[in-house]
Motif scaffolding. Structure first.
Motif, PDB file in Angstrom:
ATOM      1  N   ASN A  45      -2.202  -3.922   2.603  1.00 22.94           N
ATOM      2  CA  ASN A  45      -1.064  -4.532   1.895  1.00 22.94           C
ATOM      3  C   ASN A  45      -1.460  -5.207   0.596  1.00 22.94           C
ATOM      4  OD1 ASN A  45       1.029  -3.782   3.561  1.00 22.94           O
ATOM      5  ND2 ASN A  45       0.689  -5.498   4.928  1.00 22.94           N
ATOM      6  N   HIS A  46      -2.467  -4.690  -0.080  1.00 18.57           N
ATOM      7  CA  HIS A  46      -2.892  -5.329  -1.318  1.00 18.57           C
ATOM      8  C   HIS A  46      -1.902  -5.097  -2.458  1.00 18.57           C
ATOM      9  CE1 HIS A  46      -4.371  -1.282  -2.079  1.00 18.57           C
ATOM     10  NE2 HIS A  46      -4.433  -1.609  -3.345  1.00 18.57           N
ATOM     11  N   LEU A  47      -0.902  -4.254  -2.241  1.00 17.66           N
ATOM     12  CA  LEU A  47       0.098  -4.020  -3.281  1.00 17.66           C
ATOM     13  C   LEU A  47       1.362  -4.847  -3.081  1.00 17.66           C
ATOM     14  CD1 LEU A  47      -0.048  -0.134  -3.643  1.00 17.66           C
ATOM     15  CD2 LEU A  47      -1.071  -1.843  -5.131  1.00 17.66           C
ATOM     16  N   LEU A  48       1.545  -5.405  -1.900  1.00 16.26           N
ATOM     17  CA  LEU A  48       2.776  -6.120  -1.599  1.00 16.26           C
ATOM     18  C   LEU A  48       2.967  -7.283  -2.563  1.00 16.26           C
ATOM     19  CD1 LEU A  48       5.148  -6.052   0.303  1.00 16.26           C
ATOM     20  CD2 LEU A  48       3.911  -7.557   1.842  1.00 16.26           C
ATOM     21  N   GLY A  49       4.073  -7.272  -3.293  1.00 10.89           N
ATOM     22  CA  GLY A  49       4.381  -8.318  -4.249  1.00 10.89           C
ATOM     23  C   GLY A  49       3.722  -8.145  -5.606  1.00 10.89           C
ATOM     24  N   LYS A  50       3.070  -7.030  -5.837  1.00  4.84           N
ATOM     25  CA  LYS A  50       2.402  -6.788  -7.123  1.00  4.84           C
ATOM     26  C   LYS A  50       3.078  -5.630  -7.837  1.00  4.84           C
ATOM     27  CE  LYS A  50      -1.932  -8.585  -5.478  1.00  4.84           C
ATOM     28  NZ  LYS A  50      -3.308  -8.288  -5.141  1.00  4.84           N
ATOM     29  N   ASN A  51       3.234  -5.747  -9.143  1.00  3.64           N
ATOM     30  CA  ASN A  51       3.991  -4.734  -9.860  1.00  3.64           C
ATOM     31  C   ASN A  51       3.242  -3.414 -10.038  1.00  3.64           C
ATOM     32  OD1 ASN A  51       2.292  -5.786 -11.895  1.00  3.64           O
ATOM     33  ND2 ASN A  51       3.769  -5.228 -13.469  1.00  3.64           N
ATOM     34  N   ASN A  52       1.937  -3.365  -9.777  1.00  2.95           N
ATOM     35  CA  ASN A  52       1.261  -2.073  -9.885  1.00  2.95           C
ATOM     36  C   ASN A  52       1.731  -1.100  -8.809  1.00  2.95           C
ATOM     37  OD1 ASN A  52      -0.129  -3.527  -7.929  1.00  2.95           O
ATOM     38  ND2 ASN A  52      -2.114  -2.689  -8.481  1.00  2.95           N
ATOM     39  N   ALA A  53       2.326  -1.612  -7.751  1.00  2.04           N
ATOM     40  CA  ALA A  53       2.912  -0.729  -6.745  1.00  2.04           C
ATOM     41  C   ALA A  53       4.045   0.095  -7.359  1.00  2.04           C
ATOM     42  CB  ALA A  53       3.443  -1.553  -5.575  1.00  2.04           C
ATOM     43  N   PHE A  54       4.823  -0.520  -8.239  1.00  2.00           N
ATOM     44  CA  PHE A  54       5.901   0.201  -8.915  1.00  2.00           C
ATOM     45  C   PHE A  54       5.343   1.169  -9.947  1.00  2.00           C
ATOM     46  CE2 PHE A  54       8.075  -3.395  -7.085  1.00  2.00           C
ATOM     47  CZ  PHE A  54       9.214  -2.807  -6.581  1.00  2.00           C
ATOM     48  N   ILE A 107       2.570   2.793  -9.593  1.00  2.00           N
ATOM     49  CA  ILE A 107       2.113   3.938  -8.796  1.00  2.00           C
ATOM     50  C   ILE A 107       3.309   4.783  -8.359  1.00  2.00           C
ATOM     51  CG2 ILE A 107       1.024   4.593  -6.611  1.00  2.00           C
ATOM     52  CD1 ILE A 107      -0.811   2.095  -7.051  1.00  2.00           C
ATOM     53  N   LEU A 108       4.399   4.143  -7.962  1.00  2.00           N
ATOM     54  CA  LEU A 108       5.601   4.874  -7.560  1.00  2.00           C
ATOM     55  C   LEU A 108       6.118   5.766  -8.684  1.00  2.00           C
ATOM     56  CD1 LEU A 108       7.920   5.488  -5.588  1.00  2.00           C
ATOM     57  CD2 LEU A 108       9.060   3.445  -6.446  1.00  2.00           C
ATOM     58  N   LEU A 109       6.022   5.289  -9.920  1.00  2.00           N
ATOM     59  CA  LEU A 109       6.532   6.046 -11.059  1.00  2.00           C
ATOM     60  C   LEU A 109       5.759   7.340 -11.323  1.00  2.00           C
ATOM     61  CD1 LEU A 109       7.331   3.127 -13.490  1.00  2.00           C
ATOM     62  CD2 LEU A 109       8.971   4.660 -12.392  1.00  2.00           C
ATOM     63  N   GLN A 110       4.631   7.511 -10.707  1.00  2.00           N
ATOM     64  CA  GLN A 110       3.853   8.743 -10.856  1.00  2.00           C
ATOM     65  C   GLN A 110       4.418   9.820  -9.929  1.00  2.00           C
ATOM     66  OE1 GLN A 110      -0.082   7.507  -9.840  1.00  2.00           O
ATOM     67  NE2 GLN A 110      -0.327   6.265 -11.665  1.00  2.00           N
ATOM     68  N   ALA A 111       5.695  10.105 -10.099  1.00  2.00           N
ATOM     69  CA  ALA A 111       6.414  10.994  -9.177  1.00  2.00           C
ATOM     70  C   ALA A 111       5.749  12.349  -8.997  1.00  2.00           C
ATOM     71  CB  ALA A 111       7.859  11.167  -9.636  1.00  2.00           C
ATOM     72  N   GLU A 112       5.197  12.897 -10.071  1.00  2.00           N
ATOM     73  CA  GLU A 112       4.588  14.222  -9.974  1.00  2.00           C
ATOM     74  C   GLU A 112       3.318  14.209  -9.130  1.00  2.00           C
ATOM     75  OE1 GLU A 112       2.663  12.022 -13.167  1.00  2.00           O
ATOM     76  OE2 GLU A 112       4.769  12.419 -12.804  1.00  2.00           O
ATOM     77  N   ALA A 113       2.762  13.026  -8.869  1.00  2.00           N
ATOM     78  CA  ALA A 113       1.511  12.932  -8.125  1.00  2.00           C
ATOM     79  C   ALA A 113       1.718  12.835  -6.609  1.00  2.00           C
ATOM     80  CB  ALA A 113       0.708  11.727  -8.613  1.00  2.00           C
ATOM     81  N   ARG A 132       6.376  12.467  11.644  1.00  2.00           N
ATOM     82  CA  ARG A 132       7.099  11.778  10.575  1.00  2.00           C
ATOM     83  C   ARG A 132       6.667  12.312   9.226  1.00  2.00           C
ATOM     84  NH1 ARG A 132       6.922   5.693  13.054  1.00  2.00           N
ATOM     85  NH2 ARG A 132       8.241   6.198  14.805  1.00  2.00           N
ATOM     86  N   GLN A 133       7.576  12.251   8.282  1.00  2.00           N
ATOM     87  CA  GLN A 133       7.295  12.745   6.932  1.00  2.00           C
ATOM     88  C   GLN A 133       6.928  11.589   6.015  1.00  2.00           C
ATOM     89  OE1 GLN A 133      10.098  15.552   5.214  1.00  2.00           O
ATOM     90  NE2 GLN A 133      10.041  14.369   3.355  1.00  2.00           N
ATOM     91  N   PHE A 134       5.871  11.785   5.238  1.00  2.00           N
ATOM     92  CA  PHE A 134       5.404  10.801   4.277  1.00  2.00           C
ATOM     93  C   PHE A 134       5.056  11.513   2.984  1.00  2.00           C
ATOM     94  CE2 PHE A 134       4.349   9.158   8.441  1.00  2.00           C
ATOM     95  CZ  PHE A 134       4.706   7.830   8.372  1.00  2.00           C
ATOM     96  N   PHE A 135       4.821  10.732   1.953  1.00  2.00           N
ATOM     97  CA  PHE A 135       4.304  11.261   0.701  1.00  2.00           C
ATOM     98  C   PHE A 135       3.016  10.514   0.387  1.00  2.00           C
ATOM     99  CE2 PHE A 135       8.640  12.535   0.652  1.00  2.00           C
ATOM    100  CZ  PHE A 135       8.636  13.754  -0.001  1.00  2.00           C
ATOM    101  N   GLU A 136       2.051  11.224  -0.145  1.00  2.00           N
ATOM    102  CA  GLU A 136       0.730  10.665  -0.401  1.00  2.00           C
ATOM    103  C   GLU A 136       0.395  10.797  -1.880  1.00  2.00           C
ATOM    104  OE1 GLU A 136      -3.059  11.316   2.188  1.00  2.00           O
ATOM    105  OE2 GLU A 136      -2.833  13.045   0.853  1.00  2.00           O
ATOM    106  N   ASN A 137      -0.298   9.800  -2.412  1.00  2.00           N
ATOM    107  CA  ASN A 137      -0.740   9.799  -3.801  1.00  2.00           C
ATOM    108  C   ASN A 137      -2.152   9.227  -3.827  1.00  2.00           C
ATOM    109  OD1 ASN A 137      -1.115   9.586  -6.564  1.00  2.00           O
ATOM    110  ND2 ASN A 137       0.698   8.350  -6.920  1.00  2.00           N
ATOM    111  N   VAL A 138      -3.099   9.972  -4.375  1.00  2.00           N
ATOM    112  CA  VAL A 138      -4.473   9.501  -4.478  1.00  2.00           C
ATOM    113  C   VAL A 138      -4.685   8.975  -5.896  1.00  2.00           C
ATOM    114  CG1 VAL A 138      -6.902  10.128  -4.322  1.00  2.00           C
ATOM    115  CG2 VAL A 138      -5.246  11.166  -2.756  1.00  2.00           C
ATOM    116  N   VAL A 139      -5.060   7.697  -5.997  1.00  2.00           N
ATOM    117  CA  VAL A 139      -5.324   7.059  -7.285  1.00  2.00           C
ATOM    118  C   VAL A 139      -6.741   6.499  -7.210  1.00  2.00           C
ATOM    119  CG1 VAL A 139      -4.637   5.267  -8.910  1.00  2.00           C
ATOM    120  CG2 VAL A 139      -2.895   6.452  -7.561  1.00  2.00           C
ATOM    121  N   GLY A 140      -7.652   7.119  -7.935  1.00  2.00           N
ATOM    122  CA  GLY A 140      -9.053   6.701  -7.861  1.00  2.00           C
ATOM    123  C   GLY A 140      -9.574   6.902  -6.449  1.00  2.00           C
ATOM    124  N   GLU A 141     -10.083   5.834  -5.852  1.00  2.00           N
ATOM    125  CA  GLU A 141     -10.615   5.905  -4.494  1.00  2.00           C
ATOM    126  C   GLU A 141      -9.581   5.543  -3.440  1.00  2.00           C
ATOM    127  OE1 GLU A 141     -14.136   3.535  -4.206  1.00  2.00           O
ATOM    128  OE2 GLU A 141     -15.116   4.546  -5.870  1.00  2.00           O
TER     129      GLU A 141
END
Length: 116
Positions: A28-37, A39-45, A58-67
């Motif tokens: 949960n290191h993104l909770l309450g931080k704007n970098n989560a948004f 990352i969300l904006l990288q829709a094509e990723a 269950r269906q999820f979507f995954e995005n790899v950013v760096g490590e």
């Protein structure tokens, strides 16, 4: 609109977070931080994946950013289809202060409604 964006997104981060599409190893290191948004904006990723929990698939979507590997629920990506919600997402991606202020307000509203 803003409250909806914040609450859907907060739930997703709480539920999925970083790694573990079943909620395990959730930092949960993104909770309450704007970098989560941001990352969300990288829709094509975002790539559709299937997660397992118990007997349900269950269906999820995954995005790899760096490590880091981030997992989102379809509800967050669906927010991007609405222009008003996309506008709010962009605003939060660009301003930590706005996110903090609006998140506190939305959370307080939620608490007051649940205690009424």
């Amino acid at each position: 609109v803003k409250d909806s964006v914040l609450l859907v997104f907060a739930y997703t981060l709480k539920r999925c977070g970083e790694t573990g599409n079943d909620g395990s190893n959730n930092k949960n290191h993104l909770l309450g931080k704007n970098n989560a948004f941001q990352i969300l904006l990288q829709a094509e990723a975002w790539t559709k994946i299937k997660g397992k929990k118990g007997k349900q698939s269950r269906q999820f979507f995954e995005n790899v950013v760096g490590e880091n590997t981030y997992v989102m629920l379809p509800t967050c990506l669906a927010l991007m289809k609405d222009p008003e919600m996309t506008s709010a997402i962009n605003a939060y991606a660009n301003s930590q202060n706005l996110l903090s202020k609006d998140l506190a307000s939305a959370y307080n509203k939620l608490l007051s409604l649940s205690l009424a």
